[in-house]
Design an enzyme around this catalytic site. Structure first.
Site, PDB file in Angstrom:
ATOM      1  N   LYS A 166       0.832  -1.207   0.000  1.00 32.50           N
ATOM      2  CA  LYS A 166       0.000   0.000   0.000  1.00 32.50           C
ATOM      3  C   LYS A 166       0.869   1.260   0.000  1.00 32.50           C
ATOM      4  O   LYS A 166       0.581   2.237  -0.702  1.00 32.50           O
ATOM      5  CB  LYS A 166      -0.934  -0.027   1.217  1.00 32.50           C
ATOM      6  N   LYS A 234       0.091  11.361   5.606  1.00 27.32           N
ATOM      7  CA  LYS A 234       0.482  10.297   6.550  1.00 27.32           C
ATOM      8  C   LYS A 234       1.144   9.134   5.805  1.00 27.32           C
ATOM      9  O   LYS A 234       2.184   8.616   6.214  1.00 27.32           O
ATOM     10  CB  LYS A 234      -0.774   9.804   7.294  1.00 27.32           C
TER      11      LYS A 234
END
Ligand code: NA7
Length: 292
Positions: A166, A234
């Protein structure tokens, strides 16, 4: 299946709704009360939601939030049962996922990391793409749940490899988008507007899913979040941390991450990450225009 779904944000809520719609017995929990899902029971804590569930599915903001939901007060750890499976669809640090899985393994709990790509639209439509890390047989047992929420599963390897994949994916999305946004900004400054440029982009090798997805929103100047800038920021930080851990130098990513840092400080954190374009526009003294 009996599923506890923890975290009803932009992604979690429609995912839980699709599980309930598919006929699974779903109990939901969200940190801030008041969010509910049709066809699902609402629990007062992660521990209460997890009690008696076969699968605990998590979709919260970041590493700290996952730790909190699992091991904090009234966390999942208080209701563990041997044979239970924890699935984490949040995007967090792969090294943290390994640690969480190691903490739960002695109690017979299986751990699968299953982050997603596809943003809000795919979460609502049940067409998410999952990149999954974990034991093959455990992943097979979750097939009906994956099928209710997504259209494809990619197996990346053992637990934590889904999260690794990811970070690698979002690194590319952010950098492709940055290239697109910089091209539109310079194009506007040079007098070639976005609407004129787009057909050329789409007819050439520059064509990409990122451009296809984001262009209509940019033309409408619609920066409501499909994927909030603060979360992409993030993920870029997580990718840089992972790179540092592995002693890998990623200079392009370092620059893009700085742009997200400035945009977040500029108050754009809750807008879509496409809003990083507005920072480039501000610096260039130009606005990318196009009819809706
Ligand atoms: P959102 O819409 O920002 O939702 C975040 C969710 O995480 C939301 O339910 C939050 O609860 C929850 N949250 C945040 N911090 C905590 C803590 N400390 N403890 C428990 N729950 C928490 O994000 P998305 O749905 O778009 O994305 C979720 C993940 O998928 C994320 O990792 C993305 O990168 C991918 P709240 O309602 O604020 O109380």
């Amino acid at each position: 299946m009996k599923v506890a779904f923890l975290g009803l944000g932009i992604m979690g809520r429609p995912m839980a709704a699709n599980l309930a719609k598919a006929g699974h017995e779903v109990t939901v929990w969200n940190r801030t009360p008041g969010k509910e899902v049709e066809g699902a029971r609402t629990a007062a804590s992660p521990a209460e939601a997890a009690k008696g569930s076969e699968v605990v599915w998590i979709c919260v903001s970041d590493t700290k939030a996952v730790e909190n939901v699992l091991f904090g007060a009234q966390g999942v750890a208080e209701s563990l049962a041997s044979g239970m499976t924890v699935v984490d669809s949040s995007t967090i640090a792969p090294s943290a996922t390994q640690k969480f899985a190691d903490r739960l393994r002695p109690q017979g709990v299986r751990y699968v990391d299953a982050p997603v790509t596809g943003s809000k639209v795919a979460a609502e439509g049940g067409t998410l793409i999952f990149m999954v890390g974990g034991d093959e047989a455990v992943i097979d047992s979750l097939k009906p749940l994956f099928a209710a929420m997504g259209k494809k599963i990619f197996r990346m390897g053992e637990t934590s490899k889904g999260h690794a994949a990811k970070l690698v994916m979002n690194l590319q999305i952010a950098m492709i988008y940055e290239g697109f946004a910089e091209a539109l900004t310079l194009g506007a400054k040079l007098g070639v507007d976005a609407e004129t440029l787009l057909p050329l982009i789409n007819a050439s090798m520059v064509k990409s899913g990122v451009v296809e997805y984001k262009a209509p929103f940019i033309l409408k100047r619609d920066f409501t979040p499909n994927f909030p800038l603060r979360l992409m920021y993030k993920d870029l930080r997580l990718a840089l941390e992972a790179a540092k851990e592995m002693r890998v130098k990623l200079p392009g990513l370092e620059t893009v991450e700085e742009i997200y840092e400035i945009a977040a400080e500029d108050g754009q954190g809750d807008l879509d990450y496409a809003a990083t374009l507005t920072l480039l526009e501000k610096w260039a003294g130009v606005e990318v225009k196009g009819a809706a």
